[in-house]
Scaffold this active site. Structure first.
Site, PDB file in Angstrom:
ATOM      1  CE1 TYR A  64      -5.924   5.616   1.244  1.00 37.42           C
ATOM      2  CE2 TYR A  64      -4.720   7.659   0.494  1.00 37.42           C
ATOM      3  CZ  TYR A  64      -4.962   6.164   0.556  1.00 37.42           C
ATOM      4  OH  TYR A  64      -3.824   5.386  -0.022  1.00 37.42           O
ATOM      5  CG  ASP A 102      -1.692  12.879   5.344  1.00 38.53           C
ATOM      6  OD1 ASP A 102      -0.815  13.354   4.562  1.00 38.53           O
ATOM      7  OD2 ASP A 102      -2.263  11.791   5.381  1.00 38.53           O
ATOM      8  CE  LYS A 144      -0.831  10.204  -2.425  1.00 41.89           C
ATOM      9  NZ  LYS A 144      -0.837   8.813  -3.066  1.00 41.89           N
TER      10      LYS A 144
END
Length: 490
Positions: A169, A253, A280
């Site tokens: 993801y 990532d 985030k």
């Protein structure tokens, strides 16, 4: 779980216990149920703008929150161990962020897209902390950061494909394998299973002519669960060397994992990617993302470069978010604060595993630092014997009972102890810096009570997930549903 998948005695017992708690949940939260229906009536598709947080019978609605405590629409005060899936590292109301944003508001927050005084401060934090980042660009989300990074690699290499893990993801539009849906980015993806560096290197070489990038989190990735166990250095290094060999970008990532060390997992492992993406928690509750890398890969984002990439975004440098990020780096997340917080997470993970061993229950706390996932099985999740090799085997027991136990634990901790222990889909604990020692102690005491209360169903689960058992029919069915076999090109 689907009724079409057969289940054993453990699932039946755990499901029955869960249903009892769900009934209590429904009775206790009528205002949250009404809020979902009101959202649907107002025109929100499905009543939620974030499908990943939806769960049956309905999600909780929060009406107030401070530090690590949230108040629901029905008045329950909850200690948050979920941390907004890593985005809530500093709790619900970090004071330095609020103060910085208020100051920015006082000087005009809609500055018409002009440069502002915060940008250089934020950029310097990235270029000094993260080994891979010589140059950086800002975005509004981690999803955007990953798309920008992929497109940068495509522009620099002139190639189109990217390689990704099965079950990965990387944001709303970038999934690996069967988790991908019709909204996924339309680029051609090569999907490989996590764990076998030889297979991954073969895939990189086989697609070298049109491979722009390898995009991965430098941690364990499976279609079944977020584990966030840091990948072995030798494993990552072999992939690093293959990317250099064929001339494609290696993109880490680190939207979630950069919180695990002052310089992210790339610092922990000593393996440096070409580009890194962020997001985030760095916004301190405000939307923020970033992507950066070496000059070779990032210099074309300079408007004066002869082959400049026309990259931009209306709010990518907005003063409010820039002020929030500056406050995070300068006041809330020094290298020392980062190290201390992750050490505390390591201690909690060790305490959970010790407690599970004392109670002889099939629970394993996996992860690193402040990112912990509870896996409800008896057989070992990580093959530690392979920890220093180029193979890193992960074994998730894909049984309905394993995943149902996550729901049972979540509803129990919420209904009996006012603790938000991840989500009903996955007990993913992302610890905030505002949790106190008594919060950790209360969590462990509540967990011990859970082990005692459900001793018999957990014993059934332990028997059904014991080491050495052949895969059951329902396990094979779930594996077929979630995993994508790698097929080498002809």
């Amino acid at each position: 779980m689907s009724n079409e998948i057969p289940s054993g005695a453990a699932y039946a017992a755990i499901e029955a216990a869960t249903e009892s708690l769900i009934a209590e949940y429904v009775q206790a939260n009528p205002k949250s149920a009404a809020a979902l229906e009101e959202a649907k009536a107002a025109g929100i598709a499905g009543g939620t703008n974030r499908a990943s947080i939806y769960h049956s019978p309905f999600p909780l609605t929060f009406v107030d929150a401070k530090e690590a405590t949230a108040v629901t629409a029905d008045g329950q005060k909850i200690t948050d161990m979920l941390g907004n899936f890593t985005a809530g590292l500093f709790g619900f109301s970090p004071g330095p962020v609020k103060d910085a944003v208020n100051e920015a508001m006082d000087h005009g927050h809609a500055l018409g897209g002009a440069p502002n005084v915060y940008e250089a401060r934020v950029a310097r934090a990235f270029t000094t902390r993260f080994p891979s980042v010589d140059l950086v660009r800002f975005t509004m989300t981690g999803t955007e950061a990953n798309i920008y990074a992929i497109n940068t690699a495509r522009a620099v290499t002139g190639k189109n494909k990217f390689l990704i893990y099965d079950g990965a993801y990387h944001g709303a539009w970038i999934h690996g394998g069967k988790t991908a849906g019709p909204l996924d980015s339309p680029y051609e993806k090569i999907t490989v299973p996590y764990g076998d560096a030889d297979l991954i290197v073969d895939a990189i070489r086989a697609n070298a002519d049109d491979l722009a990038a390898v995009l991965l989190e430098p941690v364990v990735v499976t279609p079944m669960s977020y584990l966030k166990v840091v990948s072995p250095k030798a494993y990552l290094q072999k992939i690093r060397e293959a990317c250099t060999e064929v001339g494609c970008a290696l993109i880490f990532d680190e939207v979630m994992t950069s919180r695990l060390a002052p310089g992210g997992v790339q610092e922990l492992t000593g393996v440096t990617p070409d580009m890194t993406t962020f997001g985030k928690y760095i916004g301190g509750g405000f939307p923020f993302g970033a992507f950066g890398g070496t000059k070779q890969w990032m210099e074309r984002h300079d408007p004066l470069h002869p082959e400049t990439i026309n990259s931009g975004g209306t709010f990518n440098q907005n003063a409010l978010c820039m002020a929030a990020v500056a406050a995070v780096f300068e006041q809330l997340w020094s290298p020392e604060q980062c190290i201390a917080h992750n050490a505390r997470g390591d201690q909690l993970r060790d305490a959970i595993n010790q407690l599970a061993k004392q109670h002889d229950v099939p629970c394993q706390a996996c992860g690193a630092g402040s990112l912990i996932t509870l896996i409800w099985q008896n057989c070992r999740v990580i093959n530690d014997d392979d920890a220093d090799t180029q193979k890193h085997r992960v074994d998730i027991a894909a049984l309905p009972a394993v995943f149902q136990t996550s729901a049972l634990f979540w509803f129990h901790m919420l209904q009996r102890h006012d603790i938000l222990a991840g989500s009903p889909k996955m007990n993913y604990l992302t610890l905030s810096t505002v949790l106190k020692s008594e919060d950790y102690e209360r969590f462990l005491a509540a967990m011990a009570e859970f082990f005692t209360t459900y001793k018999e169903p957990l014993a059934l689960l332990a028997a059904e997930t014991a080491p050495g058992l052949a895969p059951a029919q329902d396990e094979l069915a779930l594996l077929e549903m979630f995993t994508t076999p790698y097929t080498p090109p002809v």
